[in-house]
Design a protein around this motif. Structure first.
Motif, PDB file in Angstrom:
ATOM      1  N   ARG A   1       3.455-124.536  72.678  1.00  0.00           N
ATOM      2  CA  ARG A   1       2.475-123.715  73.406  1.00  0.00           C
ATOM      3  C   ARG A   1       2.653-122.226  73.130  1.00  0.00           C
ATOM      4  O   ARG A   1       1.688-121.461  73.180  1.00  0.00           O
ATOM      5  N   ASN A   2       3.879-121.800  72.905  1.00  0.00           N
ATOM      6  CA  ASN A   2       4.162-120.359  72.858  1.00  0.00           C
ATOM      7  C   ASN A   2       4.486-119.799  71.484  1.00  0.00           C
ATOM      8  O   ASN A   2       4.492-118.587  71.311  1.00  0.00           O
ATOM      9  N   GLN A   3       4.765-120.658  70.500  1.00  0.00           N
ATOM     10  CA  GLN A   3       5.283-120.135  69.243  1.00  0.00           C
ATOM     11  C   GLN A   3       4.292-119.242  68.497  1.00  0.00           C
ATOM     12  O   GLN A   3       4.677-118.202  67.960  1.00  0.00           O
TER      13      GLN A   3
ATOM     14  N   GLU B   1      15.889-116.230  66.438  1.00  0.00           N
ATOM     15  CA  GLU B   1      16.910-115.665  67.334  1.00  0.00           C
ATOM     16  C   GLU B   1      16.410-115.666  68.778  1.00  0.00           C
ATOM     17  O   GLU B   1      17.159-115.972  69.711  1.00  0.00           O
ATOM     18  N   THR B   2      15.140-115.339  68.953  1.00  0.00           N
ATOM     19  CA  THR B   2      14.555-115.320  70.295  1.00  0.00           C
ATOM     20  C   THR B   2      14.635-116.697  70.938  1.00  0.00           C
ATOM     21  O   THR B   2      15.057-116.833  72.093  1.00  0.00           O
ATOM     22  N   PHE B   3      14.258-117.738  70.192  1.00  0.00           N
ATOM     23  CA  PHE B   3      14.277-119.068  70.796  1.00  0.00           C
ATOM     24  C   PHE B   3      15.690-119.601  71.000  1.00  0.00           C
ATOM     25  O   PHE B   3      15.927-120.364  71.936  1.00  0.00           O
ATOM     26  N   VAL B   4      16.627-119.176  70.188  1.00  0.00           N
ATOM     27  CA  VAL B   4      18.034-119.530  70.456  1.00  0.00           C
ATOM     28  C   VAL B   4      18.450-118.918  71.795  1.00  0.00           C
ATOM     29  O   VAL B   4      19.085-119.565  72.631  1.00  0.00           O
TER      30      VAL B   4
ATOM     31  N   LYS C   1      19.656-119.173  77.564  1.00  0.00           N
ATOM     32  CA  LYS C   1      19.423-118.695  78.932  1.00  0.00           C
ATOM     33  C   LYS C   1      18.947-119.830  79.840  1.00  0.00           C
ATOM     34  O   LYS C   1      19.335-119.901  81.006  1.00  0.00           O
ATOM     35  N   LEU C   2      18.098-120.707  79.299  1.00  0.00           N
ATOM     36  CA  LEU C   2      17.641-121.850  80.095  1.00  0.00           C
ATOM     37  C   LEU C   2      18.808-122.768  80.424  1.00  0.00           C
ATOM     38  O   LEU C   2      18.971-123.197  81.573  1.00  0.00           O
ATOM     39  N   GLN C   3      19.641-123.063  79.426  1.00  0.00           N
ATOM     40  CA  GLN C   3      20.778-123.957  79.655  1.00  0.00           C
ATOM     41  C   GLN C   3      21.792-123.357  80.633  1.00  0.00           C
ATOM     42  O   GLN C   3      22.468-124.078  81.354  1.00  0.00           O
TER      43      GLN C   3
ATOM     44  N   ALA D   1      12.094-111.490  73.299  1.00  0.00           N
ATOM     45  CA  ALA D   1      11.694-111.119  71.933  1.00  0.00           C
ATOM     46  C   ALA D   1      11.754-109.602  71.748  1.00  0.00           C
ATOM     47  O   ALA D   1      12.244-109.109  70.725  1.00  0.00           O
ATOM     48  N   HIS D   2      11.266-108.866  72.738  1.00  0.00           N
ATOM     49  CA  HIS D   2      11.309-107.408  72.664  1.00  0.00           C
ATOM     50  C   HIS D   2      12.752-106.926  72.500  1.00  0.00           C
ATOM     51  O   HIS D   2      13.043-106.058  71.663  1.00  0.00           O
TER      52      HIS D   2
END
Length: 199
Positions: A30-32, A55-58, A63-65, A83-84
C-alpha cells in the motif's frame, strides 16, 4: 475479525506487531509507491532512493517489532518521518551543501500576524497538466527543504501539521519553507517568462 484488506494501515501495523507477517506485506504494498516517489523526488537519484527506501523499511520493521509505533497519527505520516530522517542522515553523510537548515528568515513566527500571507500562499492549486509540468521543473531547482515541503503538500496531500511532524520542524518553519518555495518559484517563473497561476 476483519479481513486484512479491510483493515486500515494503522490496524495492519498493530496486526504485524502481534505477529501477522501478511499484514506487513499488505502495508508495504500500500505504501511503497508513495514513499519511494517521495524519497526519489527529494534525493533525485534512483540508486540512492532505493537504498534509502530499503533503509527506511528496515527501520519501520525494527520500530514495529520494538513496539515503538502508536496509532496516535496516520501510519503514512509516521513512515514519512522515518524516511525524512533517513534522507537527512544521507545528506549529512554526503556533507551536501544543498541542504539549507531552517533559520530566522524562514520561520513565520517572526512575522507577527500572517493570516493574509497564509491565505495567499498555502492553499494555492496547480490548475492544469501543462502548468503542473512546468511547476515540477521549477520545483527541481528549489533547495531540498523547500522542494520537500512542496512535494509533501501537493503530491502527498499532507497537512502542514503532518509535514512538520514528518520533517521534525515547527509548523511555522514548514509554512516558512512553503512561503519561500512559492516566492522562489514565482521569481523563476518570471525569469523564464512562464505564466504560472501560483496565487
Amino acid at each position: 475479525m476483519k479481513n486484512l484488506k479491510e483493515m486500515s494501515d494503522e490496524e495492519l501495523a498493530l496486526s504485524y506487531v502481534e505477529g501477522n507477517n501478511r499484514a506487513f506485506d499488505l502495508l508495504l504494498s500500500r505504501n511503497q509507491s508513495k514513499l519511494f516517489s517521495y524519497i526519489l523526488y527529494v534525493v533525485r537519484d534512483r540508486d540512492t532512493a532505493e537504498d534509502i527506501f530499503q533503509e527506511t523499511f528496515v527501520k519501520v520493521i525494527t520500530k514495529l517489532q520494538e513496539r515503538r509505533y502508536t496509532t496516535s497519527g496516520k501510519f503514512s505520516a509516521w513512515i514519512m518521518r522515518i524516511a525524512h530522517n533517513a534522507i537527512m542522515d544521507w545528506y549529512r553523510e554526503q556533507k551536501a551543501d544543498r541542504v539549507i537548515e531552517a533559520n530566522e528568515e524562514n520561520d513565520l513566527s517572526n512575522l507577527g500576524s500572517n493570516d493574509d500571507l497564509l491565505e495567499a500562499n498555502i492553499e494555492m492549486e496547480f490548475v492544469n497538466a501543462q502548468v503542473l509540468t512546468e511547476v515540477k521543473q521549477l520545483m527541481n531547482l528549489l533547495p531540498a527543504p523547500q522542494r520537500e515541503v512542496v512535494f509533501m503538500r501537493y503530491f502527498q496531500q499532507l497537512s502542514f501539521k503532518e509535514i512538520a511532524e514528518a520533517t521534525d520542524v515547527s509548523i511555522n518553519t514548514a509554512l516558512g519553507r512553503m512561503r519561500y518555495a512559492l516566492l522562489n518559484m514565482r521569481r523563476m517563473a518570471r525569469e523564464h517568462h512562464l505564466q504560472l497561476q501560483l496565487s
